[in-house]
Design a protein around this motif. Structure first.
Motif, PDB file in Angstrom:
ATOM      1  N   TYR A 111       0.807  -1.214  -0.029  1.00 45.36           N
ATOM      2  CA  TYR A 111      -0.117  -0.054  -0.161  1.00 45.36           C
ATOM      3  C   TYR A 111       0.928   1.188  -0.066  1.00 45.36           C
TER       4      TYR A 111
ATOM      5  N   LEU B 140      -3.652   0.420  -3.522  1.00 48.58           N
ATOM      6  CA  LEU B 140      -3.264  -0.910  -3.213  1.00 48.58           C
ATOM      7  C   LEU B 140      -2.978  -1.743  -4.039  1.00 48.58           C
TER       8      LEU B 140
ATOM      9  N   ILE C  32      -5.361  -6.823   4.635  1.00 47.78           N
ATOM     10  CA  ILE C  32      -5.564  -5.407   4.293  1.00 47.78           C
ATOM     11  C   ILE C  32      -5.589  -4.405   5.422  1.00 47.78           C
TER      12      ILE C  32
ATOM     13  N   GLU D  42      -1.977  -3.838   6.763  1.00 48.95           N
ATOM     14  CA  GLU D  42      -1.284  -2.898   5.814  1.00 48.95           C
ATOM     15  C   GLU D  42      -1.687  -1.561   5.563  1.00 48.95           C
ATOM     16  N   THR D  43      -2.933  -1.431   5.755  1.00 43.88           N
ATOM     17  CA  THR D  43      -3.673   0.012   5.454  1.00 43.88           C
ATOM     18  C   THR D  43      -4.056   0.891   6.887  1.00 43.88           C
TER      19      THR D  43
ATOM     20  N   LEU E 281      -7.757   2.692  -2.795  1.00 45.25           N
ATOM     21  CA  LEU E 281      -8.077   1.837  -1.393  1.00 45.25           C
ATOM     22  C   LEU E 281      -9.418   1.347  -1.544  1.00 45.25           C
TER      23      LEU E 281
ATOM     24  N   THR F 275     -11.286   8.468   2.356  1.00 43.52           N
ATOM     25  CA  THR F 275     -10.633   7.818   3.252  1.00 43.52           C
ATOM     26  C   THR F 275     -11.504   6.545   3.918  1.00 43.52           C
TER      27      THR F 275
END
Length: 277
Positions: free
Chosen positions: A184, A189, A205, A208-209, A232, A257
């Motif tokens: 990411y 992604l 996921i 990582e994010t 994302l 976001t």
């Protein structure tokens, strides 16, 4: 004697016309037309019920939400309350915006630009279903002024629990094709997985994010995905048709976001709490 009588008559001739012409003597007589004229009709009371309302708001929700608003010096708090009722979602005003009034007229404008006509800084929290044909649904709208703090990330969307999932092969080494490969960078992604448990992919996921994950541990779904450099929110929705993504759109900065990923089984209800308006 005769001269005295003549003098008296002359004096009377001068006095009598003066009495008749004197405005201070006797009574004035009103013009008959004026006497019968009815009294002026009182002015209409501006507080009567038939007074024109300060604003008219219409919301259409045929797949894409459309807003029509005509306002004349109307309180923004009143407009926000009516908008919240029609959208069935909370509409919050910042301290500065609570004091504002609106004079505006527009018709059939889609949600995001319509909200930007009401406030300089706008945030919208959306619920997005990964099922085919689903449309984003607003679950919270925030209208702010410049230099005011952004609403809290969990101001409207909260998970009921946090899922902690152990992922990876604990029995030994695996082939590269069996691993979950993820990166990411710069909001994009990249994800590759072949026949991997969905919970493991979602956990990767989330790790990582930093996006929160809510999922039950009783699902046996497996997925194969190959995603490269996607935003994302788009990437998450491609992982499975059983996902619901909550994200915040910052219209002022043009940023979106993700806030929460929820794994929803088709037969089960939603696993989130939405704060009441």
């Amino acid at each position: 004697m005769r001269k005295g009588i003549l003098l008296l008559i002359a004096l009377l001739a001068l006095i009598v016309p003066g009495i008749q012409a004197s405005p201070s003597f006797g009574r004035s007589i009103q013009d008959p037309k004026q006497a019968t004229k009815p009294a002026d009709k009182p002015a209409d009371n501006p507080s009567e019920p038939n007074q024109k309302p300060p604003f008219a708001l219409r919301v259409t929700a045929d797949q894409i939400i459309g807003i029509s608003l005509r306002a004349e010096n109307a309180k923004l708090t009143d407009i926000a309350a009516d908008l919240s009722k029609k959208l069935k979602a909370p509409v919050a005003l910042s301290p500065v915006m609570q004091k504002q009034r609106a004079t505006i007229d527009f018709a059939d404008v889609v949600l995001e630009p319509a909200m930007q006509l009401l406030a300089p800084v706008v945030y919208i929290d959306y619920e997005i279903d990964s099922a085919p044909g689903a449309h984003p649904r607003p679950v919270g709208i925030y209208l702010s002024a410049h230099n005011e703090p952004a609403p809290a990330i969990n101001a409207n969307v909260r998970s009921t629990s946090q899922a902690f999932i152990i992922s990876g092969n604990t029995e030994g080494e695996s082939d590269e094709d069996d691993d979950i490969q993820i990166s990411y960078r710069n909001g994009k992604l990249t994800l590759k997985a072949k026949d991997q448990p969905l919970l493991d992919v979602l956990s990767s996921i989330s790790d990582e994010t930093g996006v929160r994950l809510e999922a039950k541990d009783d699902t046996t779904e497996t997925v194969s995905v190959d995603i490269k450099d996607l935003p994302l929110d788009e990437a998450i929705l491609k992982v499975s048709p059983h996902l619901r993504l909550y994200l915040r759109a910052d219209l002022y900065r043009n940023q979106r976001t993700p806030l929460l990923i929820v794994l929803v089984q088709p037969e089960k209800s939603r696993g989130i709490l939405l704060r009441p308006s």
